[in-house]
Design an enzyme around this catalytic site. Structure first.
Site, PDB file in Angstrom:
ATOM      1  N   GLY A 108       0.825  -1.202   0.000  1.00  0.00           N
ATOM      2  CA  GLY A 108       0.000   0.000   0.000  1.00  0.00           C
ATOM      3  C   GLY A 108       0.858   1.251   0.000  1.00  0.00           C
ATOM      4  O   GLY A 108       0.521   2.265  -0.623  1.00  0.00           O
ATOM      5  N   TYR A 135      -3.760   7.228   7.231  1.00  0.00           N
ATOM      6  CA  TYR A 135      -2.539   6.424   7.135  1.00  0.00           C
ATOM      7  C   TYR A 135      -2.429   5.930   5.699  1.00  0.00           C
ATOM      8  O   TYR A 135      -3.227   5.114   5.255  1.00  0.00           O
ATOM      9  CB  TYR A 135      -2.572   5.231   8.100  1.00  0.00           C
ATOM     10  CG  TYR A 135      -1.253   4.488   8.122  1.00  0.00           C
ATOM     11  CD1 TYR A 135      -0.237   4.862   9.001  1.00  0.00           C
ATOM     12  CD2 TYR A 135      -1.002   3.447   7.231  1.00  0.00           C
ATOM     13  CE1 TYR A 135       0.990   4.216   9.001  1.00  0.00           C
ATOM     14  CE2 TYR A 135       0.234   2.797   7.222  1.00  0.00           C
ATOM     15  CZ  TYR A 135       1.216   3.173   8.116  1.00  0.00           C
ATOM     16  OH  TYR A 135       2.435   2.532   8.105  1.00  0.00           O
ATOM     17  N   GLU A 238      -8.030   2.341  -1.036  1.00  0.00           N
ATOM     18  CA  GLU A 238      -8.848   1.184  -0.641  1.00  0.00           C
ATOM     19  C   GLU A 238      -7.983   0.084  -0.034  1.00  0.00           C
ATOM     20  O   GLU A 238      -8.414  -1.078   0.058  1.00  0.00           O
ATOM     21  CB  GLU A 238      -9.588   0.636  -1.869  1.00  0.00           C
ATOM     22  CG  GLU A 238     -10.626   1.582  -2.462  1.00  0.00           C
ATOM     23  CD  GLU A 238     -12.056   1.251  -2.032  1.00  0.00           C
ATOM     24  OE1 GLU A 238     -12.374   0.066  -1.873  1.00  0.00           O
ATOM     25  OE2 GLU A 238     -12.841   2.197  -1.843  1.00  0.00           O
ATOM     26  N   VAL A 239      -6.768   0.434   0.368  1.00  0.00           N
ATOM     27  CA  VAL A 239      -5.808  -0.596   0.761  1.00  0.00           C
ATOM     28  C   VAL A 239      -6.352  -1.526   1.853  1.00  0.00           C
ATOM     29  O   VAL A 239      -6.267  -2.739   1.736  1.00  0.00           O
ATOM     30  CB  VAL A 239      -4.469   0.040   1.191  1.00  0.00           C
ATOM     31  CG1 VAL A 239      -3.546  -0.989   1.832  1.00  0.00           C
ATOM     32  CG2 VAL A 239      -3.778   0.664  -0.024  1.00  0.00           C
TER      33      VAL A 239
END
Ligand code: PLP
Length: 434
Positions: A108, A135, A238-239
């Site tokens: 990510g 994050y 969308e990790v």
């Protein structure tokens, strides 16, 4: 020597975010196997990475196949069948218009960093907007555009502007609708952060590490419209919550938005390192050799990811996550503990916010003790949030209803035990968490 002690002796603390001394030798389905043979119910799935659980036959088969006749090792100077097939599938499942491309990476972090660098270079705009609490990763570039308190010491990108994320449980300026934040963003774009200088707005459709915060209905739609007004690209991270976890293939689908770029990671590889960015060719194709690492697009990880996506569709895992997640949230609410301030989420992305009192004082110490106690009782999950007081549940998407019920029971017991002082502070001393 016990495995955890051997780890202490050799593994760098730089890559540790530990909450209890769990040492694994195996895993199957939704269960991890500790040294000594104890089975643990995994309600985190390694922060969502093990989307199909452990040792899933589809992934084992895909990896074994890719290695039995190996189509090279990299995508840089040779193409390979698994990488191209994965990119084709990602385009098929990700809504979007016009000429699009797929960039493949390892994590990510590298995917968000690439998206950040690419939107700047392709648009010629230097500014980036993102949310406090966001994050987006642990590499230099992805940290520079993040807003999480765990990275407070990091120098932010010069052009970065962070704005509050709408938290219905702790509303910004007392407004739970998010309108006050939208007004704030508009004022910035019309003033000190000129909209025509902003390349992109990075968005988590659920702010996961910031506290598993689900934005109020309509907020992201209005934000996307605002971005469009100023020609600002939307990048949807969308990790953690993407790919079937929230009851839809993409979390942004709940919001009725169509982001310009979509970033995938974690669950995409089902436990193997692979990430992707899907977006317009004018951004992801604007230059050659701009963001590459040797093993990007390697056929083994690409095959695993393709198997993950095929399994999600074949087994309708989004529907399954929606149903099991709803039952789990209902069970958590039914615990009816006064230390639980809020239970929220979509599908199998669930947050349980722990509080001290009726004033909603964040209960960080209770969260630390709860996750520790839950491990003792046989379940694995961690906590998130800018105040470190939100239990995060992102179990394998294959979790059964019975496993979900068992998980809820352990969570309830762990909170009660922790609140009643049954967890010794000394045991937690070496587990700083975050
Ligand atoms: C975990 C995470 C990342 C970073 O992914 P890594 O695989 O750790 O590099 C980026 N964005 C979100 C939303 C995440 O949860």
């Amino acid at each position: 020597m016990a495995l955890y002690d051997r780890d202490r002796a050799v593994i760098s603390g730089l890559e540790k975010l530990r909450f209890f001394p769990v040492a694994l030798v195996g895993g199957e389905g939704a269960h991890l196997i500790e040294e000594g043979g104890r089975r643990l119910l995994d309600l985190s799935a390694g922060w969502g990475a093990a989307s199909l659980g452990y040792a899933h036959p589809a992934i084992r088969e895909a990896v074994a196949g890719a290695l039995s006749s190996q189509a090279g090792a990299t995508l840089l100077s040779t193409t390979n069948a698994p990488a191209v097939a994965l990119a084709e599938t990602l385009l098929e499942i990700t809504p979007g218009e016009g000429e699009r491309r797929v960039w493949l990476g390892h994590s990510g972090s590298d995917a968000n960093e690439t998206a950040m660098r690419a939107v700047r270079a392709a648009t010629g705009r230097e500014r980036i907007m993102a949310f406090h609490g966001a994050y987006h990763g642990g590499t230099q570039g992805s940290m520079e555009i993040s807003g999480h308190s765990a990275q407070e010491g990091v120098t932010k990108s010069a052009g970065l502007t962070l704005v509050p994320y709408p938290d219905p449980y702790r509303p910004y300026e007392g407004d739970a609708t998010g309108e006050a934040i939208l007004a704030h963003v508009r004022a910035l774009l019309e003033g000190e952060v000129p909209g025509r200088e902003v390349a992109a707005f990075f968005i988590e459709p659920i702010q996961a590490d910031g506290g598993l915060i689900v934005p109020p209905e309509g907020f992201l739609r209005k934000l996307a419209a605002l971005c469009a007004e100023f020609g600002i690209l939307t990048v949807c991270d969308e990790v953690k919550v993407g790919l079937a976890r929230t009851g839809m293939m993409h979390c942004f689908e709940h919001e009725g938005i169509a982001p310009d770029l979509v970033v995938f990671g974690k669950g995409l590889g089902g436990g193997l390192p692979v990430s992707a960015v899907v977006g317009p060719a004018r951004v992801l194709d604007f230059a050659q050799s701009f963001s590459m690492q040797t093993l990007h697009g390697n056929p083994v990880c690409a095959s695993a990811a393709k198997a993950v996506l095929d399994t999600m569709r074949r087994e309708a895992l989004a529907d399954h996550a929606r149903d099991v997640g709803a039952a789990m949230m209902e069970g958590l609410r039914a615990l009816d503990l006064d230390r639980i301030g809020d239970v929220r989420g979509r599908g199998l992305a669930i947050g349980v916010e722990l509080i001290e009192d009726a004033q909603k004082t964040p209960a960080a110490n209770l969260a630390r003790k709860t996750v520790y106690r839950a491990w003792e009782l046989g379940a694995v999950f961690y906590y998130v949030g800018m105040s470190s007081n939100v239990l995060e549940l992102t179990p394998p998407l294959t979790l059964s209803e019975a496993e979900a019920r068992e998980g809820v029971e352990i969570i309830g017991q762990a909170i009660r035990d922790a609140a009643e002082g049954r967890v010794d502070d000394a045991k937690l001393a070496e587990f700083a968490g975050w």
